[in-house]
Structures are given as C-alpha cells and as structure tokens.
Scaffold this active site. Structure first.
Site, short mmCIF file in Angstrom:
data_model
loop_
_atom_site.label_atom_id
_atom_site.label_comp_id
_atom_site.label_asym_id
_atom_site.label_seq_id
_atom_site.Cartn_x
_atom_site.Cartn_y
_atom_site.Cartn_z
N ARG A 96 5.70 -11.72 -3.55
CA ARG A 96 5.87 -10.81 -4.70
C ARG A 96 7.30 -10.78 -5.27
O ARG A 96 7.46 -10.77 -6.49
CB ARG A 96 5.44 -9.37 -4.35
CG ARG A 96 4.01 -9.23 -3.86
CD ARG A 96 3.01 -9.96 -4.70
NE ARG A 96 1.64 -9.70 -4.29
CZ ARG A 96 0.65 -10.57 -4.41
NH1 ARG A 96 0.86 -11.75 -4.94
NH2 ARG A 96 -0.56 -10.27 -4.03
N ASP A 125 0.91 -4.10 -2.90
CA ASP A 125 1.45 -5.09 -3.85
C ASP A 125 1.99 -4.46 -5.13
O ASP A 125 2.98 -4.92 -5.69
CB ASP A 125 0.39 -6.16 -4.15
CG ASP A 125 0.20 -7.10 -2.97
OD1 ASP A 125 1.19 -7.34 -2.25
OD2 ASP A 125 -0.92 -7.58 -2.76
N SER A 177 -11.48 -9.50 -1.17
CA SER A 177 -10.26 -9.57 -1.96
C SER A 177 -9.30 -10.48 -1.21
O SER A 177 -8.99 -10.26 -0.04
CB SER A 177 -9.67 -8.16 -2.10
OG SER A 177 -8.33 -8.27 -2.54
N1 ARG Z 1 -2.27 -6.12 3.51
C1 ARG Z 1 -1.47 -7.20 3.11
C2 ARG Z 1 -0.19 -6.73 2.49
O1 ARG Z 1 -0.09 -5.61 2.09
C3 ARG Z 1 -2.22 -8.18 2.24
C4 ARG Z 1 -2.49 -7.75 0.85
C5 ARG Z 1 -3.31 -8.80 0.20
N2 ARG Z 1 -3.67 -8.52 -1.15
C6 ARG Z 1 -4.91 -8.69 -1.60
N3 ARG Z 1 -5.09 -8.49 -2.84
N4 ARG Z 1 -5.90 -9.03 -0.84
O2 ARG Z 1 0.74 -7.48 2.41
#
Ligand code: ARG
Length: 405
Positions: A96, A125, A177
């Site tokens: 990110r 995120d 996801s």
């Molecule tokens: N839980 C993980 C994190 O916060 C993965 C997030 C993944 N995002 C998704 N859209 N599946 O870094």
C-alpha cells in the site's frame, strides 16, 4: 468547464470498475485509473487498462512497481523479519505505501485534486492508503466509494453495474476477497468467515497441498549480503528474482500456508488465510543467518524492535518517523549479515539445515566437547558464584526470617 480529476487505485475487479462510474456519476469527477503491478496474479494488465478506459476512465496507466517494491520495501521487511503478531508477513500492508506514492505522483502529474480507492470501511487497507496519502500530500482529497455507497452485496453491485452500463469483469467468480503480490496472497471471506471451517484447498493457487508435495526433499542454498538475498543455488539474483524463485521452490513443496486469527487495526478479530512461500522461506533463512552473525544483545533488542516495526507497518505507518528510526537501527545490524543458509523443503515444511558466514560468531573451539575444546570450564564456577550472588543473599534472608517453608 473542465471537471476535477480523481486518481483511482484500480485493480480491474468489480469494485473498482463500479468505482470509476460512481465517481463520474455521483461526484462529477474525471477518473484516471492507476494499476500497480506488484507481482499479483492477473488476466493481462493491458486488458485491465482497457477495461478502465471502456468503463469511462479518461486515462488509465499500468505502472510496473515490482523492482522498486522488492528493492525498497521488501528488502526492509526482510531485514526486519517482519511478521505481524509473529505470524503474518504483511504482504498487503507492504504494497500500500508504494502504490500510494505512485497515486500521489500521478495526481500531481495530471493535476488531480482527489485520490480514490476501492477499500471497504472494515479493513486495514483504507487506513494504509489514506494515512500514506495524507502524509505524502495533505492537500489531496480522498474518496472511498465503497464506504459511501449503499451497495451491500455483490449482487447489488452487479445490478448497479448493469443499470449504469459498467461492464462486469468476466474473471472467474470467487466467493473470496483476495489481495496478492509477490510477497504472498491473502484470502478472506466466504466459508472462511467461520473459524471452525477448515479452509477449502481450492483457495490456494501458489502452493500445492503438502500431502501432494514431492516425496523427496528439495534443498536450496540462499546467500545474503548485508541482509539482502543475492544468490540462490549459486545463481545471482535480484531481490525480486529471489522472491519469485522462492515462491516457486517453496510453493511446489507445499510450504507457506497460514490460517490465523488476526487483530485488525479497526478493532475486530478476523480469520485470515495466506500463502506466502517466498516471504516465509526468505524470512526463515534470514533469521537463521542473523542468529549466527549477531551478538546476543543486538538480537534481543532487534527482536523487540521488529515487533514494533511490524505493528507500525500493519497499522499504515510506513511513512513515520518511528518506523524510519527503527529502519536505521536495523540497517546498522545488517552490515555483517552476510553468508549462506541451506534450507530443506519437504511436504509443507521448511527447515534450516545449514548456516555459514565469514561473520559467524559461532566459535567451534568454544562450543565443541571434543579435543579442540579451548573453553576453560574452571572459570564457570566463579562466574556462577557472582551471577547468583544476589539471589543467594535474598534466599538466605528469607530463610533467616522464616519466610520459607
Ligand atoms: N488482513 C490482511 C491485512 O490487513 C490482508 C488484507 C487483504 N485485503 C483483501 N482485500 N483481501 O493486511
């Protein structure tokens, strides 16, 4: 009058495709779509770029961030042996900040006032994108359409897409996801939302089932220079190549799957499945080399700072003074993390079976019980007398006062 522009972090999926149209219709913005290539699985980046244009973006760009991601982000993550809550190698949290940097650069280049992303209001995120963007340019506005629109389910989104002429991506329908890049793959939602359900094997795409892995072990030698992987089995590699290669080798041996309960920054616990063959095996090797080369107190302090580093990065604070300061400490420790580690992969396991380094602090003549032993065992008596002195004094006092049974 020309419309204001928004730069959108675009993946090609349903959410961000609907975002393009929604930003135009609901916010009266021209959309510039940016696709960051960070080593994710995709059906063709040119096709994704074209989809953004077909959906109404005024401009769409694919930016290859792979080497920069590996050299400037993953190198630091590896030096920090970064595992959030001692388990998760932070793959989404690491991509990110770099994607955000490019979103801000493109916003400046095209004169956009706004940056938009397709994250939900329940995840980490959104925090990572927005915190990074705010630090890089506090004047940019940020819109998170998914947080604002009232489209709760995928079906509602599909209906909205159909009504508004958004071409629904024809990519394989998945109930999960997914977020992925070369550091690993995260899989959430669907049946995984019940932590009692064993993850179905079809959620995994870059690791094979350990049961189906080869019946003979695979040995790999990874050489590091100042903490950076530079060779795999005597072949020179860039950091990105090392990660890809280890994804391949570890993945085909069924190593790198994780199924964990994770504490999100936004408050809830979540069930997360990951497959991280390359990152997990590189971290395993790097840790083993550090154990050989770093002095005990450095290891101990580094270990506590690694936890802090991982939490900072998980929490979206890549661009923060404390994270930068920890990086400086870690960089200092890496000057002698040079040497080779031999790993053995076998049916889902990865074991360190050899370490060597010119900077090794392992001293054979001190450690051996054989003929070459140079350790003066007689010194240990005096050492223990002083080492235990205060405890012995305390114990004598307790006895004198009748406080011990
Ligand atoms: N839980 C993980 C994190 O916060 C993965 C997030 C993944 N995002 C998704 N859209 N599946 O870094």
């Amino acid at each position: 009058m020309a419309k204001e522009k928004a730069v959108l972090a675009y993946s090609g999926g349903l959410d961000t495709s609907v975002c393009i149209k929604w930003l135009q219709d609901e916010k009266d913005l021209d959309v510039v779509a940016v696709v960051g290539e960070v080593g994710q699985e995709h059906e063709g980046l040119e096709a994704i770029r074209q989809r953004a244009l077909d959906t109404g973006a005024v401009d769409a760009r694919v930016i290859d961030m792979r080497d920069e991601y590996a050299d400037s982000i993953l190198t630091k993550a590896l030096a920090a042996n970064s595992l959030y809550e001692n388990k998760y190698p932070l793959l989404s949290a690491l991509s990110r900040p770099l994607i955000s940097k490019y979103l801000v650069d493109v916003a400046h280049e095209v004169g956009a006032t706004t940056i938009a992303h397709g994250c939900t209001g329940k995840g980490n995120d959104q925090v990572r994108f927005e915190t990074a963007i705010k630090v890089l340019d506090p004047n940019l506005k940020i819109i998170a359409p998914v947080r604002e629109w009232e489209l709760k389910t995928r079906d509602q989104e599909m209906d909205w897409a159909a009504e508004h002429g958004v071409e629904v991506p024809t990519t394989k329908e998945t109930p999960y996801s997914i977020d992925d890049n070369m550091w690993g793959r995260a899989i959430e939602c669907g049946v995984l939302e019940d932590p009692w359900n064993e993850p179905p094997t079809d959620i995994y795409t870059i690791t094979i089932n350990p049961e189906d892995a080869p019946d003979t072990p695979t040995y790999v030698e990874i050489s590091f220079e100042k903490g950076v992987p530079v060779k795999i089995n005597d072949e020179d590699v860039s950091v990105a190549e090392a990660v890809y290669k280890m994804n391949e080798i570890a993945g085909t041996n069924g190593y790198g799957r994780l199924d964990i309960t994770e504490d999100r920054l936004v408050g809830m616990k979540s069930r997360e499945c990951y497959e991280c063959p390359g990152s997990m095996s590189l971290i395993t090797a790097h840790k083993a080399l550090e154990n050989l080369c770093l002095e005990r107190d450095v290891l101990k302090l580094k270990h506590s700072l690694e936890q802090e580093w991982a939490t900072q990065v998980y929490d979206g604070r890549w661009y923060s003074p404390v994270k930068n300061a920890i990086d400086a400490f870690i960089a200092n420790t890496q000057t002698c993390v040079t040497g080779t580690v031999r790993l053995k992969f076998y049916k889902g396991s990865c074991t360190v079976v050899g370490t060597k380094s010119d900077f090794s602090l392992y001293n054979y003549s001190l450690a051996t019980y054989g003929d070459e032993d140079r350790f003066d065992q007689k010194l240990s008596k005096g050492f223990i007398d002083l080492y235990s002195l205060q405890l012995v004094t305390w114990s004598e006092n307790r006895h004198k006062n009748g406080l011990c049974e």
